[in-house]
Design a protein around this motif. Structure first.
Motif, mmCIF file in Angstrom:
data_model
loop_
_atom_site.group_PDB
_atom_site.id
_atom_site.type_symbol
_atom_site.label_atom_id
_atom_site.label_comp_id
_atom_site.label_asym_id
_atom_site.label_seq_id
_atom_site.Cartn_x
_atom_site.Cartn_y
_atom_site.Cartn_z
ATOM 1 N N GLU A 234 -0.612 -1.632 3.972
ATOM 2 C CA GLU A 234 0.698 -1.334 4.534
ATOM 3 C C GLU A 234 0.534 -0.268 5.612
ATOM 4 O O GLU A 234 -0.071 0.777 5.368
ATOM 5 C CB GLU A 234 1.630 -0.817 3.451
ATOM 6 N N LYS A 236 1.181 2.837 7.679
ATOM 7 C CA LYS A 236 1.872 4.088 7.388
ATOM 8 C C LYS A 236 2.156 4.898 8.644
ATOM 9 O O LYS A 236 3.169 5.573 8.738
ATOM 10 C CB LYS A 236 1.033 4.926 6.422
ATOM 11 N N TRP A 237 1.214 4.874 9.578
ATOM 12 C CA TRP A 237 1.361 5.692 10.783
ATOM 13 C C TRP A 237 0.922 4.895 12.006
ATOM 14 O O TRP A 237 -0.016 4.106 11.955
ATOM 15 C CB TRP A 237 0.534 6.970 10.695
#
Length: 260
Positions: A234, A236-237
């Motif tokens: 996933e 995140k940043w």
């Protein structure tokens, strides 16, 4: 000193790297990389120093990427396609136990020689805004082998994997295999971290912001995503770094995925 991009162009306008791999089948790409090392053509990709964007992330955003886990243990980070070992050494100087992986035996020996010298007297380019003795050093090691063969890492998993142009160096048909292997190598909760470049890789596999997103979200058919483990990550940043290599300044992006 690295070779300017214009000197890496053939008369036809294609980079020497692209032309080199156009002449090889996917099955022979490992040998093609090894040939470039053996013929002293690493200038085609060598940057001459560690990633400024990665250095700044380590020194300014410990909340995102810290070398020490919550249990106090030092984190282990893998750098596939590590080249001459610039990032591997820099990561160790910032506290990680860093492992570099290269397909070429000569590449590994070159990286080991660089690491031996650099760890004795680190150059200023290994640090950004922090002082050199701020961090307790981690270890440095190198593996010679094929990233896609599970036995090359002997079943070991990592807290973080740093991919800088490694995916871009692969043929598009190998994207699903890359995603599956990454999922196998990262601990649950670990990070897959990359610098996204706004240019073609050797095989024109990825460009610009599609670098990792294509692999993780859209390039693999839905029925195949569960099989190759792309649903295991996933994002995140997604950050535009203030500093990067000269060729990517203002266009490179940082992308960080977490292993579910």
């Amino acid at each position: 000193m690295t070779t300017p991009p214009e000197r890496l162009q053939s008369p036809e306008g294609k980079s020497r790297l692209i032309k080199h791999f156009e002449q090889s089948s996917i099955e022979n790409h490992n040998a093609a990389w090894d040939n470039l090392w053996e013929t002293d053509n690493s200038d085609m990709w060598d940057r001459g120093k560690p990633s400024p964007a990665l250095i700044d992330l380590l020194e300014q955003r410990a909340d995102i990427l810290s070398p020490i886990a919550a249990n106090g243990q030092r984190k282990k980070i893998l750098v596939p396609g590590c080249g001459k070992g610039y990032d591997v050494v820099m990561l160790a100087l910032h506290g990680f136990d860093a492992v570099g992986l290269e397909i070429s035996a000569k590449g590994v020996s070159t990286a080991e020689e660089y690491a031996q010298k650099e760890l004795q007297a680190p150059q200023a380019y290994n640090f950004g805004y922090a002082w050199a003795n701020k961090f307790e050093r981690g270890s440095v090691s190198f593996i010679q082998g094929d990233f896609f063969h599970s036995d090359c890492t002997k079943g070991e998993k990592f807290d973080v994997i740093y991919d800088y142009t490694f995916l871009c160096a692969l043929h598009p048909n190998m994207r699903a295999q890359w995603a599956s292997r990454m999922a196998d190598l990262v601990f649950s909760g670990g990070l897959l971290r990359s610098v996204i470049q706004a240019h073609h890789g050797p095989c024109k596999a990825c460009t610009g912001i599609c670098w990792l997103r294509v692999v993780m979200e859209s390039s693999i058919p839905p029925k195949q995503k569960q099989q190759v483990g792309t649903g295991s990550f996933e994002r995140k940043w997604y950050i535009k770094p203030e500093r990067s290599y000269e060729s990517g300044q203002g266009t490179d992006m940082l992308s960080i995925y977490a292993r579910k």
